[in-house]
Design a protein around this motif. Structure first.
Motif, mmCIF file in Angstrom:
data_model
loop_
_atom_site.group_PDB
_atom_site.id
_atom_site.type_symbol
_atom_site.label_atom_id
_atom_site.label_comp_id
_atom_site.label_asym_id
_atom_site.label_seq_id
_atom_site.Cartn_x
_atom_site.Cartn_y
_atom_site.Cartn_z
ATOM 1 N N GLY A 12 0.818 -1.215 0.000
ATOM 2 C CA GLY A 12 0.000 0.000 0.000
ATOM 3 C C GLY A 12 0.850 1.263 0.000
ATOM 4 O O GLY A 12 0.318 2.374 0.045
ATOM 5 N N VAL A 15 6.369 3.256 -3.020
ATOM 6 C CA VAL A 15 7.273 2.536 -3.936
ATOM 7 C C VAL A 15 6.503 1.427 -4.650
ATOM 8 O O VAL A 15 6.606 1.266 -5.873
ATOM 9 N N LEU A 40 1.317 -7.958 0.396
ATOM 10 C CA LEU A 40 1.266 -8.025 1.868
ATOM 11 C C LEU A 40 1.240 -6.625 2.461
ATOM 12 O O LEU A 40 2.007 -5.753 2.058
ATOM 13 N N ALA A 102 8.953 0.072 8.535
ATOM 14 C CA ALA A 102 8.426 1.211 9.298
ATOM 15 C C ALA A 102 9.274 2.437 9.003
ATOM 16 O O ALA A 102 10.500 2.342 8.944
ATOM 17 N N VAL A 141 14.204 -4.060 -0.077
ATOM 18 C CA VAL A 141 14.219 -2.643 -0.445
ATOM 19 C C VAL A 141 14.031 -1.779 0.805
ATOM 20 O O VAL A 141 14.637 -0.719 0.942
ATOM 21 N N ASN A 143 14.218 0.044 4.163
ATOM 22 C CA ASN A 143 15.442 0.475 4.856
ATOM 23 C C ASN A 143 15.440 0.218 6.351
ATOM 24 O O ASN A 143 14.376 0.173 6.952
ATOM 25 N N MET A 167 18.909 -3.886 -1.962
ATOM 26 C CA MET A 167 18.931 -3.079 -3.189
ATOM 27 C C MET A 167 19.910 -1.910 -3.150
ATOM 28 O O MET A 167 19.743 -0.976 -2.380
ATOM 29 N N SER A 249 9.985 10.554 0.065
ATOM 30 C CA SER A 249 11.203 9.905 -0.427
ATOM 31 C C SER A 249 10.978 9.361 -1.838
ATOM 32 O O SER A 249 9.840 9.237 -2.303
ATOM 33 N N SER A 250 12.090 9.048 -2.491
ATOM 34 C CA SER A 250 12.022 8.604 -3.895
ATOM 35 C C SER A 250 11.143 7.364 -4.007
ATOM 36 O O SER A 250 11.273 6.437 -3.209
HETATM 37 P P1 NAI Z 1 5.634 4.009 2.475
HETATM 38 O O1 NAI Z 1 5.619 4.452 3.900
HETATM 39 O O2 NAI Z 1 4.870 4.754 1.437
HETATM 40 O O3 NAI Z 1 5.144 2.499 2.415
HETATM 41 C C1 NAI Z 1 5.631 1.509 3.272
HETATM 42 C C2 NAI Z 1 4.514 0.521 3.453
HETATM 43 O O4 NAI Z 1 5.053 -0.598 4.141
HETATM 44 C C3 NAI Z 1 3.362 1.067 4.280
HETATM 45 O O5 NAI Z 1 2.155 0.934 3.544
HETATM 46 C C4 NAI Z 1 3.381 0.185 5.515
HETATM 47 O O6 NAI Z 1 2.079 -0.067 6.031
HETATM 48 C C5 NAI Z 1 4.029 -1.069 4.969
HETATM 49 N N1 NAI Z 1 4.581 -1.946 6.013
HETATM 50 C C6 NAI Z 1 5.176 -1.596 7.180
HETATM 51 N N2 NAI Z 1 5.471 -2.695 7.879
HETATM 52 C C7 NAI Z 1 5.088 -3.756 7.147
HETATM 53 C C8 NAI Z 1 5.111 -5.153 7.353
HETATM 54 N N3 NAI Z 1 5.597 -5.689 8.490
HETATM 55 N N4 NAI Z 1 4.618 -5.970 6.386
HETATM 56 C C9 NAI Z 1 4.105 -5.441 5.258
HETATM 57 N N5 NAI Z 1 4.019 -4.125 5.012
HETATM 58 C C10 NAI Z 1 4.516 -3.290 5.941
HETATM 59 O O7 NAI Z 1 7.171 3.889 2.091
HETATM 60 P P2 NAI Z 1 7.810 3.826 0.645
HETATM 61 O O8 NAI Z 1 8.127 5.203 0.206
HETATM 62 O O9 NAI Z 1 6.989 2.940 -0.223
HETATM 63 O O10 NAI Z 1 9.217 3.139 0.978
HETATM 64 C C11 NAI Z 1 9.249 1.793 1.398
HETATM 65 C C12 NAI Z 1 10.630 1.447 1.939
HETATM 66 O O11 NAI Z 1 11.577 1.468 0.894
HETATM 67 C C13 NAI Z 1 11.132 2.424 3.001
HETATM 68 O O12 NAI Z 1 11.776 1.678 4.017
HETATM 69 C C14 NAI Z 1 12.140 3.245 2.248
HETATM 70 O O13 NAI Z 1 13.115 3.792 3.106
HETATM 71 C C15 NAI Z 1 12.719 2.184 1.336
HETATM 72 N N6 NAI Z 1 13.424 2.687 0.166
HETATM 73 C C16 NAI Z 1 14.571 2.044 -0.196
HETATM 74 C C17 NAI Z 1 15.296 2.449 -1.275
HETATM 75 C C18 NAI Z 1 16.548 1.742 -1.674
HETATM 76 O O14 NAI Z 1 17.212 2.233 -2.599
HETATM 77 N N7 NAI Z 1 16.939 0.626 -1.077
HETATM 78 C C19 NAI Z 1 14.868 3.620 -2.063
HETATM 79 C C20 NAI Z 1 13.618 4.204 -1.634
HETATM 80 C C21 NAI Z 1 12.913 3.736 -0.560
#
Ligand code: NAI
Length: 341
Positions: A12, A15, A40, A102, A141, A143, A167, A249-250
Motif C-alpha cells: 500500500g 514505492v 502483503l 516502518a 528494499v 530500509n 537493493m 522519499s524517492s
Molecule cells: P511508504 O511508507 O509509502 O510504504 C511503506 C509501506 O510498508 C506502508 O504501507 C506500511 O504499512 C508497509 N509496512 C510496514 N510494515 C510492514 C510489514 N511488516 N509488512 C508489510 N508491510 C509493511 O514507504 P515507501 O516510500 O513505499 O518506501 C518503502 C521502503 O523502501 C522504506 O523503508 C524506504 O526507506 C525504502 N526505500 C529504499 C530504497 C533503496 O534504494 N533501497 C529507495 C527508496 C525507498
C-alpha cells in the motif's frame, strides 16, 4: 506456460504503487510468463482514526491497488492476492520484494529504526523459509535494507544465503546517470559502475573503475576534485535531496531500481559490464563473512550472481570502502539480538 508468483510487501506504500504494474505487465518476466502477485500489508487497526479525510489504512490501499492491477487488463497477470498474513503472502513465491518497513518516526534514532525494522524482518525471514518456492530470490528494499537483509536471511537460513539481496540498484542508476550528465554521454555509454557497501550516505559510488564509451571515466572526466568532492557526495545524498524537493522519499526511481534489479537477475548482465547489488558476503574483498555488502556482480540470467573479483581501489576508494564497511559492522552490532547463533 511458466507462472511466476511474486510477493510484494508494503503493497500500500508509494514505492509499491510505482512498481506493481510493471511487475504484472510482462516487462520483467517476459510476455510468455504469467504473473501472480501476492500483496502483503500490515493488519487493519480497528481503533484507527484517519489523520485527514482522504487517508486510508494500508491494507485498504493495497486492495485498491489490486483493483487497479486487474483494471489494467494485462494478458500476463493471472491473479492478485491481498493479505495481512506473511505465510499466505510468501506461499510458493519465486520472487519476494520486501519493500514494507516502518518509517523513521519523530525523535527516532537510526538504531531505534534498525531494531524496529529488524523485528519485522525476523518474522518475514522465517515466513519465507517456511513458505517460499525452492527457487525463491529475495530483494530487500525497505530500509535500512542491508541490515534488514542480514536479519531476514539469518532467520531464514533454510534458504541459501545467495538468494538474499538488498537493493543498491537505485544508487547504481543514480551513479551512472550523474556520470553521463557530466560527460555529455548517454546512460548506456556508462559501464562498470559499482556501489560498494551500504545503501546509505556512506556508500562508495566507485568512479575509478567506471568506463564511459569503454574509456576509464577518469580519462573522460579529468576533474578529480569534482569526482571526489561533488560527484561522490551527490550520489551519497541523492535520497535526501529528493526528500527535500518532493517532501516524500524517492518512489518512482526506487521502484525502477527494484524492477531493474529483478530484470538483471532474470536476463543477465551484458558482457564486459556488471551491476551493483548488496549480497551476503563470503569474504570477498576482506568483508567479514555473512555481512550484506554492496558489490559489483554479474548475473547469469537464471537468478544466480557472481561477485566480480579483482577490482582495484585506490587510496581514496579504500578509505571510502572502510567507512561504509565500518558502518555496516556497527549496524550488525545494533541488531545482534535478532541474529540467531
Ligand atoms: P511508504 O511508507 O509509502 O510504504 C511503506 C509501506 O510498508 C506502508 O504501507 C506500511 O504499512 C508497509 N509496512 C510496514 N510494515 C510492514 C510489514 N511488516 N509488512 C508489510 N508491510 C509493511 O514507504 P515507501 O516510500 O513505499 O518506501 C518503502 C521502503 O523502501 C522504506 O523503508 C524506504 O526507506 C525504502 N526505500 C529504499 C530504497 C533503496 O534504494 N533501497 C529507495 C527508496 C525507498
Amino acid at each position: 506456460m511458466k507462472t511466476m508468483k511474486v510477493a510484494v510487501t508494503g503493497a500500500g506504500g508509494q514505492v509499491s504503487y510505482a512498481m506493481l504494474a510493471r511487475l504484472a505487465s510482462g516487462e520483467v518476466f517476459g510476455p510468455e510468463t504469467k504473473v501472480i502477485l501476492h500483496l502483503l500489508e500490515i493488519p487493519k487497526k480497528p481503533d484507527w482514526t484517519p489523520p485527514n479525510p482522504t487517508a486510508r489504512q494500508p491494507l485498504d490501499i493495497a486492495e485498491g491497488n489490486a483493483m487497479e492491477l486487474l483494471d489494467c487488463g494485462f494478458p500476463t497477470l493471472l491473479d492478485v492476492v491481498v493479505t495481512d498474513d506473511a505465510n499466505k503472502a510468501f506461499n510458493g513465491v519465486n520472487w519476494a520484494l520486501l519493500v514494507g518497513a516502518a518509517p523513521r518516526g519523530p525523535g527516532m534514532e537510526r538504531k531505534d529504526l534498525l531494531g524496529l525494522n529488524g523485528k519485522i524482518f525476523v518474522g518475514q525471514g522465517k515466513a519465507l523459509a517456511k513458505n517460499a518456492a525452492s527457487d525463491v530470490r529475495i530483494l530487500i528494499v525497505g530500509n535500512p535494507c542491508n541490515t534488514n537483509c542480514l536479519v531476514a536471511y539469518s532467520n531464514g537460513r533454510e534458504i541459501a544465503a545467495d538468494r538474499w539481496h538488498a537493493m543498491t540498484r537505485l544508487d547504481h542508476n543514480r551513479a551512472v546517470s550523474a556520470l553521463a550528465v557530466k560527460a555529455g554521454a548517454k546512460n548506456e555509454d556508462v559501464t562498470n559502475v559499482t556501489i560498494w557497501g551500504n545503501h546509505s550516505n556512506t556508500q562508495y559510488p566507485d568512479f575509478t573503475n567506471a568506463k564511459i564509451k569503454g574509456k576509464p571515466a577518469t580519462e573522460v572526466i579529468t576533474d578529480r576534485a569534482w569526482l571526489e568532492g561533488t560527484y561522490v557526495p551527490q550520489c551519497q545524498n541523492r535520497g535526501a535531496a529528493i526528500i527535500k524537493a518532493r517532501g516524500l522519499s524517492s518512489a518512482m526511481s526506487a521502484a525502477n531500481g527494484a524492477i531493474d534489479h529483478v530484470k538483471t537477475f532474470v536476463s543477465g548482465t551484458p558482457s564486459g559490464d556488471w551491476t551493483s547489488a548488496a549480497v551476503v558476503s563470503t569474504g570477498e574483498y576482506g568483508v567479514p563473512k555473512g555481512l550484506v555488502f554492496g558489490y559489483p556482480v554479474t548475473t547469469d540470467g537464471k537468478g544466480n550472481y557472481t561477485v566480480v573479483e579483482g577490482v582495484k581501489l585506490d587510496a581514496f576508494g579504500q578509505a571510502a570502502f572502510q567507512k561504509t564497511l565500518n558502518e555496516l559492522l556497527e549496524e550488525k552490532d545494533a541488531v545482534k539480538d535478532l541474529l540467531p547463533g
